[in-house]
Design an enzyme around this catalytic site. Sequence first.
Site, PDB file in Angstrom:
ATOM      1  N   GLU A 173      26.832  -9.948  -4.162  1.00 60.24           N
ATOM      2  CA  GLU A 173      26.538  -8.919  -3.595  1.00 60.24           C
ATOM      3  C   GLU A 173      27.788  -8.224  -2.886  1.00 60.24           C
ATOM      4  O   GLU A 173      28.324  -6.944  -3.424  1.00 60.24           O
ATOM      5  CB  GLU A 173      25.474  -8.766  -2.828  1.00 60.24           C
ATOM      6  CG  GLU A 173      24.910  -7.347  -2.344  1.00 60.24           C
ATOM      7  CD  GLU A 173      23.721  -7.602  -1.215  1.00 60.24           C
ATOM      8  OE1 GLU A 173      23.506  -8.848  -0.783  1.00 60.24           O
ATOM      9  OE2 GLU A 173      23.273  -6.590  -0.792  1.00 60.24           O
ATOM     10  N   HIS A 174      28.219  -8.666  -2.025  1.00 55.26           N
ATOM     11  CA  HIS A 174      29.322  -8.356  -1.246  1.00 55.26           C
ATOM     12  C   HIS A 174      30.551  -9.304  -1.599  1.00 55.26           C
ATOM     13  O   HIS A 174      30.369 -10.651  -1.466  1.00 55.26           O
ATOM     14  CB  HIS A 174      29.426  -8.520   0.204  1.00 55.26           C
ATOM     15  CG  HIS A 174      28.111  -7.736   0.846  1.00 55.26           C
ATOM     16  ND1 HIS A 174      26.848  -8.082   0.780  1.00 55.26           N
ATOM     17  CD2 HIS A 174      27.941  -6.217   0.921  1.00 55.26           C
ATOM     18  CE1 HIS A 174      25.859  -7.254   1.387  1.00 55.26           C
ATOM     19  NE2 HIS A 174      26.691  -6.236   1.422  1.00 55.26           N
ATOM     20  N   GLN A 212      26.546 -11.509   7.676  1.00 55.27           N
ATOM     21  CA  GLN A 212      25.620 -11.569   6.691  1.00 55.27           C
ATOM     22  C   GLN A 212      24.522 -12.725   6.882  1.00 55.27           C
ATOM     23  O   GLN A 212      23.542 -12.278   6.459  1.00 55.27           O
ATOM     24  CB  GLN A 212      26.481 -12.179   5.160  1.00 55.27           C
ATOM     25  CG  GLN A 212      25.516 -12.180   4.001  1.00 55.27           C
ATOM     26  CD  GLN A 212      24.936 -10.880   3.654  1.00 55.27           C
ATOM     27  OE1 GLN A 212      25.614  -9.691   3.719  1.00 55.27           O
ATOM     28  NE2 GLN A 212      23.744 -10.876   3.285  1.00 55.27           N
ATOM     29  N   GLN A 260       0.606  -1.215  -0.008  1.00 54.41           N
ATOM     30  CA  GLN A 260       0.042  -0.133   0.058  1.00 54.41           C
ATOM     31  C   GLN A 260       0.686   1.319   0.015  1.00 54.41           C
ATOM     32  O   GLN A 260       0.592   2.268  -0.501  1.00 54.41           O
ATOM     33  CB  GLN A 260      -1.140  -0.081   1.268  1.00 54.41           C
ATOM     34  CG  GLN A 260      -0.500  -0.035   2.680  1.00 54.41           C
ATOM     35  CD  GLN A 260      -0.078  -1.512   2.915  1.00 54.41           C
ATOM     36  OE1 GLN A 260       0.223  -2.354   2.456  1.00 54.41           O
ATOM     37  NE2 GLN A 260      -0.092  -1.665   4.286  1.00 54.41           N
ATOM     38  N   SER A 307      20.286 -11.587   0.118  1.00 56.49           N
ATOM     39  CA  SER A 307      21.621 -10.949   0.161  1.00 56.49           C
ATOM     40  C   SER A 307      22.597 -11.864   0.357  1.00 56.49           C
ATOM     41  O   SER A 307      22.227 -12.881   1.013  1.00 56.49           O
ATOM     42  CB  SER A 307      21.293  -9.762   1.390  1.00 56.49           C
ATOM     43  OG  SER A 307      22.696  -9.283   1.623  1.00 56.49           O
ATOM     44  N   HIS A 365      21.372 -11.374   8.817  1.00 55.95           N
ATOM     45  CA  HIS A 365      20.482 -10.572   8.239  1.00 55.95           C
ATOM     46  C   HIS A 365      19.175 -11.156   7.654  1.00 55.95           C
ATOM     47  O   HIS A 365      17.957 -10.916   8.029  1.00 55.95           O
ATOM     48  CB  HIS A 365      20.814 -10.192   6.659  1.00 55.95           C
ATOM     49  CG  HIS A 365      21.713  -8.772   6.648  1.00 55.95           C
ATOM     50  ND1 HIS A 365      20.956  -7.847   7.127  1.00 55.95           N
ATOM     51  CD2 HIS A 365      22.845  -8.530   6.534  1.00 55.95           C
ATOM     52  CE1 HIS A 365      21.841  -6.814   6.765  1.00 55.95           C
ATOM     53  NE2 HIS A 365      23.116  -7.385   6.646  1.00 55.95           N
ATOM     54  N   HIS A 396       8.735  10.393 -41.969  1.00 50.94           N
ATOM     55  CA  HIS A 396       9.947  10.843 -41.625  1.00 50.94           C
ATOM     56  C   HIS A 396      10.815  11.464 -42.785  1.00 50.94           C
ATOM     57  O   HIS A 396      11.573  12.583 -42.601  1.00 50.94           O
ATOM     58  CB  HIS A 396      10.801   9.678 -40.957  1.00 50.94           C
ATOM     59  CG  HIS A 396      10.386   9.137 -39.734  1.00 50.94           C
ATOM     60  ND1 HIS A 396       8.901   8.828 -39.295  1.00 50.94           N
ATOM     61  CD2 HIS A 396      10.978   9.235 -38.360  1.00 50.94           C
ATOM     62  CE1 HIS A 396       8.866   8.353 -38.159  1.00 50.94           C
ATOM     63  NE2 HIS A 396       9.986   8.580 -37.449  1.00 50.94           N
TER      64      HIS A 396
END
Lengths: 426, 426
Positions: free
Chosen positions: A321-322, A253, A185, A231, A256, A414
């Site tokens: 990612e890392h 990591q 929302q 991740s 997370h 054109h």
Amino acid sequence: MKIVKAAEFTVEIDQRNEQLIDLDFDRNVLTIINDVRMNGDVALHMYTEKFDGVTLENFIVTDDEFDEAYTLVSETFISSLLKAKQRITDFHVEQKERSWFIRQEKGVVLGQQVTPIERTGIYVPGGKAAYPSTVLMNAIPAKIAGVSHIAIATPPQPDGKVNPHVLVAAKETGVECVYKVGGAQAIAAMAYGTETVRKVMKITGPGNAYVARAKKWVFGDVGIDMIAGPSEICVLADETANAAFAAADLLSQAEHDERAAAICVTTSELFAGELMTEVEMRLSDMERREIASRSISDFGRIIVVESMNEAIEVLNKIAPEHLQIMVDNPMATLPYIRNAGAIFIGPFSPEALGDYMAGPNHTLPTSGTAAFSSALGVNDFMKKSSIIHYTEEALKEVADDIIVLAEAERLTGHAESIRMRKGEAE
Amino acid sequence: MKIVKAAEFTVEIDQRNEQLIDLDFDRNVLTIINDVRMNGDVALHMYTEKFDGVTLENFIVTDDEFDEAYTLVSETFISSLLKAKQRITDFHVEQKERSWFIRQEKGVVLGQQVTPIERTGIYVPGGKAAYPSTVLMNAIPAKIAGVSHIAIATPPQPDGKVNPHVLVAAKETGVECVYKVGGAQAIAAMAYGTETVRKVMKITGPGNAYVARAKKWVFGDVGIDMIAGPSEICVLADETANAAFAAADLLSQAEHDERAAAICVTTSELFAGELMTEVEMRLSDMERREIASRSISDFGRIIVVESMNEAIEVLNKIAPEHLQIMVDNPMATLPYIRNAGAIFIGPFSPEALGDYMAGPNHTLPTSGTAAFSSALGVNDFMKKSSIIHYTEEALKEVADDIIVLAEAERLTGHAESIRMRKGEAE
């Protein structure tokens, strides 16, 4: 944690995206989006009661609430936040692209005009934790880009408030407005506007599955940053690496998210064994050990490879990612790394440094998307207009070629727009 | 063509995105995508028979077919194509970003490493017309970026061939492989791979509603350029503008698509009248007049404004794909234009020039998306990895701040990975 060979692991990577799309989930998300588009604030009130369990009179955080937030956080927090803000700013100003013009030949001026997006929205997850660093990493590049209106949407806590750390971070980074709205929302409200929520042109920031899916749906009507998946961290280690450091970073990591992946690629079987021991040992001491152990047992992998070349091939395939490079002479590997969100070099550059303080953005491409996308940056809050100026003579030089190409595409209107100018020119 | 006041028109713009999302259409697109993911080439054969009405033995265009294509196009076409290629290349090389490193303080090196995407796919529409310019505008920036494998997917003609102009453009721009596959099935095949079609990391290029929707669905698993909506032109004109030129340019846009929008914003009521007459007159001579008249009558608008300031406000609100500035001293307006895909300055810089030959990309943000996105460019085929290197001493400087912020987010594993390094450092 599982020790595997590169070949085995490569199969796992290939299967990473094998899940087929499920329309039923989208139906739920779309119901919310369409409801917000049609019923505005009324729908927002309804979903906030339903999902967040609070009845709010007003979605906008008031000045009094901001003032209160400052009384609820420590001086130390504010000081560390400002230090992080400074470092993140120092790095991101380097990214800012400038407009440019070139004169390519007589009568031809071309260029690229770079301008900020006018209004952007940041989604900041709420729920159990609060993420002031998300505010920094999204609001600072937007501010540097020159965005004039930055808004945040974040779900209210059960008491109808927003976490004070988030509010202080918002105030310190110049966010204009914080809405107490969460979930799909919130994304719909920012994308299309309601009586209270001002429509923005771009939405960035992480969120749960509903938020991610809603962003995918509104994409095109507004810009979005990326669809964030689980991740991951990847540590490249040889026999010189510190196993305790590597283990702590893998676990940082893993804490997370249960679906987070902690991976080590190593040329040393001995190191693999040491790391395994360190991870198991440290895991039991962690505050968030339930989440971390789930992540480590399901997605934790130590991949033993034959050579540094093989290691790099595996890394480029993972596109982490890392990426932490903990090998002898780490800088030497840099030119061979093709796919990685952020590269942390050496034993004293752990992921947590980049999450908060190093300067570069912590919003990074996850789940292999580093193969085609980049960290969030200042450019994500700007856009470019091409500039084209030809004089009459310059146009004449290329007029016949344009006509040939337009006619090959059967776009005779054109061709006509060029032909008539050629006529005038003769 | 309808003459309206700015206030009226602003309401129309606000309603531009009012159409609610329809899941039934997605169900069809998803069926195709999932089928291709599960059944690979078998599914491609089936859909190619069903939608393109051809049974193909092999989806890949052969060397013989390329050779044949060269015999089917004119020398003039090749020469004009190569001239366009040169100009597009000259502009796009200016866009290429370089890697950079900075030393922000003692012991801190930060940077951004820029690398090409490894494999990309271009969708080139087929059907009634052929678009060699689409090949140029997508393949050239990819090539400059350093993409090593560029593939094209394009629907086969009823005779099982691909338009020779497209093939010649593909060969001349270094495309590796052309697949005779169209529609949502082509997008799925490039996104996930089949026995014949090699998986790519990014898909760009225009297409019909099925193609656009399929791109939206695969987005996240691969990168995409943008969701292209109907295309538009906006001419800003004062009393000095040439009404015949402006009319020809509006019509060149209108001939693209019945849903294309040709809009003029003018400060001169007199000019509005002249333009109206010119458009009506020229329309009847057009080859593609059926498409163009539909576009002009449904979406053609001349907006008369009180002042240049008001004109610019309206333009920024429209955020047109193509903006032609045909006023006295056009350069002076440039700093006030915030939202436009490409800006064509002066009477001899018509849209058709930019479509084929000027140099900048003709793949531009449509339907108001110029408010948050940009022309396709070299950067769309590259990605950036952040680089972070801190020495032990440098980390020590910020260790306590990281710990404070990590603990404010209750990520104690993050704090621990810093704390243990601090311990080592003492």
